[in-house]
Motif scaffolding. Structure first.
Motif, PDB file in Angstrom:
ATOM      1  N   UNK A  69       0.855  -1.175   0.000  1.00 29.00           N
ATOM      2  CA  UNK A  69       0.000   0.000   0.000  1.00 29.00           C
ATOM      3  C   UNK A  69       0.896   1.231   0.000  1.00 29.00           C
ATOM      4  N   UNK A  70       0.648   2.158  -0.908  1.00 26.88           N
ATOM      5  CA  UNK A  70       1.509   3.337  -1.030  1.00 26.88           C
ATOM      6  C   UNK A  70       1.522   4.133   0.269  1.00 26.88           C
ATOM      7  N   UNK A  71       2.678   4.680   0.601  1.00 25.47           N
ATOM      8  CA  UNK A  71       2.807   5.463   1.831  1.00 25.47           C
ATOM      9  C   UNK A  71       1.873   6.660   1.818  1.00 25.47           C
ATOM     10  N   UNK A  72       1.768   7.303   0.666  1.00 28.12           N
ATOM     11  CA  UNK A  72       0.824   8.411   0.523  1.00 28.12           C
ATOM     12  C   UNK A  72      -0.394   7.931  -0.250  1.00 28.12           C
ATOM     13  N   UNK A  73      -1.567   8.129   0.297  1.00 27.41           N
ATOM     14  CA  UNK A  73      -2.795   7.757  -0.384  1.00 27.41           C
ATOM     15  C   UNK A  73      -3.364   8.932  -1.188  1.00 27.41           C
ATOM     16  N   UNK A  74      -2.517   9.929  -1.401  1.00 26.04           N
ATOM     17  CA  UNK A  74      -2.846  11.037  -2.296  1.00 26.04           C
ATOM     18  C   UNK A  74      -2.158  10.759  -3.619  1.00 26.04           C
ATOM     19  N   UNK A  75      -2.898  10.673  -4.733  1.00 26.18           N
ATOM     20  CA  UNK A  75      -2.269  10.361  -6.026  1.00 26.18           C
ATOM     21  C   UNK A  75      -1.142  11.337  -6.365  1.00 26.18           C
ATOM     22  N   UNK A  76      -0.054  10.796  -6.887  1.00 20.14           N
ATOM     23  CA  UNK A  76       1.084  11.602  -7.304  1.00 20.14           C
ATOM     24  C   UNK A  76       1.078  11.728  -8.828  1.00 20.14           C
ATOM     25  N   UNK A  77       1.278  12.931  -9.319  1.00 23.36           N
ATOM     26  CA  UNK A  77       1.251  13.181 -10.754  1.00 23.36           C
ATOM     27  C   UNK A  77       2.548  13.847 -11.203  1.00 23.36           C
ATOM     28  N   UNK A  78       3.072  13.344 -12.312  1.00 23.18           N
ATOM     29  CA  UNK A  78       4.225  13.984 -12.923  1.00 23.18           C
ATOM     30  C   UNK A  78       3.729  14.959 -13.988  1.00 23.18           C
ATOM     31  N   UNK A  79       4.302  16.152 -14.031  1.00 21.32           N
ATOM     32  CA  UNK A  79       3.895  17.089 -15.094  1.00 21.32           C
ATOM     33  C   UNK A  79       4.145  16.486 -16.475  1.00 21.32           C
ATOM     34  N   UNK A  80       3.228  16.708 -17.390  1.00 22.65           N
ATOM     35  CA  UNK A  80       3.326  16.210 -18.765  1.00 22.65           C
ATOM     36  C   UNK A  80       3.091  17.370 -19.718  1.00 22.65           C
ATOM     37  N   UNK A  81       3.877  17.441 -20.759  1.00 23.02           N
ATOM     38  CA  UNK A  81       3.658  18.432 -21.824  1.00 23.02           C
ATOM     39  C   UNK A  81       3.638  17.690 -23.154  1.00 23.02           C
ATOM     40  N   UNK A  82       2.472  17.623 -23.758  1.00 20.81           N
ATOM     41  CA  UNK A  82       2.320  16.963 -25.045  1.00 20.81           C
ATOM     42  C   UNK A  82       2.509  17.982 -26.175  1.00 20.81           C
ATOM     43  N   UNK A  83       2.867  17.474 -27.345  1.00 20.55           N
ATOM     44  CA  UNK A  83       3.071  18.332 -28.514  1.00 20.55           C
ATOM     45  C   UNK A  83       2.077  17.918 -29.590  1.00 20.55           C
ATOM     46  N   UNK A  84       0.909  18.568 -29.631  1.00 18.80           N
ATOM     47  CA  UNK A  84      -0.113  18.179 -30.610  1.00 18.80           C
ATOM     48  C   UNK A  84       0.317  18.537 -32.033  1.00 18.80           C
ATOM     49  N   UNK A  85      -0.255  17.869 -33.024  1.00 25.27           N
ATOM     50  CA  UNK A  85       0.008  18.230 -34.425  1.00 25.27           C
ATOM     51  C   UNK A  85      -0.446  19.663 -34.702  1.00 25.27           C
ATOM     52  N   UNK A  86       0.220  20.354 -35.634  1.00 21.53           N
ATOM     53  CA  UNK A  86      -0.084  21.780 -35.845  1.00 21.53           C
ATOM     54  C   UNK A  86      -1.273  22.051 -36.754  1.00 21.53           C
TER      55      UNK A  86
END
Length: 571
Positions: free
Chosen positions: A178-195
């Motif tokens: 069981x994870x030590x923190x029960x608060x979801x952890x999120x990594x920043x993501x930057x996607x590059x959509x088609x132009x």
């Protein structure tokens, strides 16, 4: 006595969760991989020994795997599990009772040569829901692979390790807790959509029931691309006997797609019983349907007849559907590659403008699917194709991102990464009025464009257990849109002809996708973490919100409540 009982209860509660994992270090006595020398109907061959507590999960497929205990170079302790894949792929793991909450798992892996490996937290029985999955390219040095999953309720689970393709891997020192923190952890993501602007053809649908029951001519929605799978027009239905063709349903579907300006994708499999190499094989749709044809000329004749009849009206042909699943195709990757190599030249010679798509694997971030794809492309598949097709069935929608990364790793290996990518099935096991279905389909259309998908076909318009968009078969009948159907209309209105300028996730799990719409700049916002108050950035010139019911309302101040359901902010 009572004190002892309470002490034992307390001890149980304080015992680390990873104690449920039997033999995490792969030590001690090993057991036979196939103790009863079973002959598998799939053609699977299993040999050698597996560490106590662990088990093979590959025998349902046509694989050949040798398991062994290795004392020469463990990550820790005295031994580790060695797995050599001689044919197909490997699925391996351990059954565990998952508690509710955020779970962490990890395992150390190394390989003889670079290979894709995944670690997943999965529901043990059908529908095999994946709560978390990580894909990694493993090299010759020990590497830790970790995964986190959010399990809403206690369930019978499975810690699944998957190796895609032929090769050797070693496993050691698994961990589950069981994870030590029960608060979801999120990594920043930057996607590059088609132009480029998002075209109408991006919005595709699978439709199941235009030819059975009460029937209907065409879906009560606007969309730009139609796929035929599960619609009653597979090869055995169109060509039920040698030299005999029944074009009536396919004629009508092609006619309707022309009237509604929807591009037509025809999926070519399965094999009619009369043409099957094993007519007694139990395919999901009929005897022999899941086998390659007995003669390649049967296949050639069918392809030639279809393309000649529909030249200029059927835009694209998909070689097969989900061949990594034996119920759909129980031949080898090489045998299916031969069908593509026969079909593509015929299609291109009769209709030079027609497109040919590779057979899409079942997806769901499964390395068994990717392993099958790898073997298919290694056998020469894909060379005659214009489109790289694949299937996503991920929940939440953001899991499409690592799934696409894994898919592209295989494409890069064979120099196919620049071909257009179509996701010809996407969706989830939710009814159309379920808010999870609304969230999933709307976020899929946003995320998939941002990761480079050129077409996304939702499965299915009229399948009530897989995000049906109308109430087909329910009171009111077809053309009565449910919540997901309304959401489909609205997200299409948001995106059609827009240019997606950016699509990012913060470390709090909040997404925003910036759109240049025909009416100006707008932002679509949602939160993976659930309901929260979102402070609208000061440089966003927005005065209104537009939700997935179609309601447009003035903003009250510079903050707004957001959730897992996307909302558009505009001026």
């Amino acid at each position: 006595m009572l004190k002892s009982f309470f002490f034992l209860c307390l001890l149980f509660l304080l015992t680390p969760l990873h104690a449920q994992l039997v033999n995490p270090s792969f030590e001690g006595k090993y057991q036979a991989a196939n103790p009863n020398q079973q002959t598998f109907s799939s053609g699977a061959v299993l040999s050698g020994e597996i560490a106590k507590g662990w088990s093979d999960n590959s025998s349902w497929a046509n694989v050949e795997i040798r398991y062994s205990k290795d004392d020469s170079n463990p990550h820790g302790g005295k031994s580790c599990q060695k797995i050599t894949v001689l044919r197909g792929f490997a699925q391996f793991g351990q059954s565990i009772q998952f508690p509710s909450g955020i779970l962490d798992a990890s395992i150390w892996v190394r390989a003889e040569k670079p290979i894709l490996v995944s670690l997943a937290l999965r529901l043990a029985p059908a529908p095999y829901t994946t709560y978390g999955s990580t894909v990694a390219i493993i090299g010759t040095k020990w590497q830790k692979v970790s995964v986190q999953g959010d399990v809403p309720n206690p369930v019978s689970g499975y810690l699944l390790i998957n190796a895609a393709g032929v090769g050797t891997i070693w496993l050691d020192d698994a961990y589950f807790h069981l994870a030590k923190s029960q608060i979801p952890q999120y990594k920043p993501i930057r996607l590059t959509p088609p132009p480029m602007p998002i075209p109408d053809t991006y919005f595709g649908l699978n439709v199941n029931h235009m030819h059975d029951g009460q029937g209907f001519l065409w879906p009560a929605l606007r969309f730009g691309a139609y796929r035929t799978w599960d619609s009653g027009v597979i090869w055995p239905q169109v060509n039920p006997q040698k030299g005999v063709f029944n074009w009536s349903w396919l004629d009508r579907d092609v006619e309707q797609s022309q009237l509604h300006h929807a591009k037509f994708l025809f999926t070519l499999g399965q094999t009619p019983t009369w043409a099957s190499s094993v007519s007694t094989s139990h395919g999901v749709y009929g005897n022999g349907f899941n086998m390659p044809p007995a003669k390649i000329s049967y296949w050639d004749d069918f392809i030639r007849a279809v393309v000649t009849r529909y030249k200029g009206t059927i835009e694209a042909y998909e070689i097969w559907n989900e061949p990594d699943i034996p119920d759909f195709y129980d031949g080898t990757p090489a045998s299916l590659a031969k069908l593509e190599q026969a079909a593509a030249p015929i299609i291109h010679s009769i209709d030079p403008k027609a497109l040919v798509a590779i057979p899409p694997m079942s997806g769901n971030n499964s390395l068994s699917a990717l392993g099958w794809l790898d073997a298919y492309l290694a056998a020469g598949g894909g060379k005659g194709c214009d489109v790289m097709a694949y299937h996503f069935y991920n929940y939440p929608a953001e899991r499409d991102i690592p799934a696409m990364q894994a898919f592209k790793v295989i494409l890069y290996k064979y120099g196919l990464e620049k071909k257009p990518i179509w996701i010809t099935e996407n969706g989830g096991n939710f009814q159309g009025d379920d808010i999870r279905a609304v969230d999933l389909l709307s976020r899929e259309y946003l995320i998939d464009w941002a990761i480079g998908v050129q077409r996304m076909y939702l499965y299915a318009y009229d399948n009530n257990t897989y995000i049906g968009l109308d109430h087909y078969g329910q009171p009111g009948g077809a053309a009565v849109l449910d919540r997901s159907g309304v959401a489909y209309k609205e997200v299409r209105r948001w995106l059609l002809h827009s240019v997606m300028l950016a699509c990012d996730r913060t470390d709090r799990g909040v997404w925003n996708c910036k759109l240049k719409r025909p009416g100006g700049i707008a932002w679509v916002v949602w939160s993976e973490a659930g309901d929260e108050t979102f402070a609208i950035p000061s440089d966003w010139k927005v005065t209104k919100s537009w939700d997935l019911t179609g309601a447009i309302r003035p903003l009250n101040g510079r903050s707004i409540r957001i959730s897992g359901t996307p909302i558009l902010l505009m001026d």
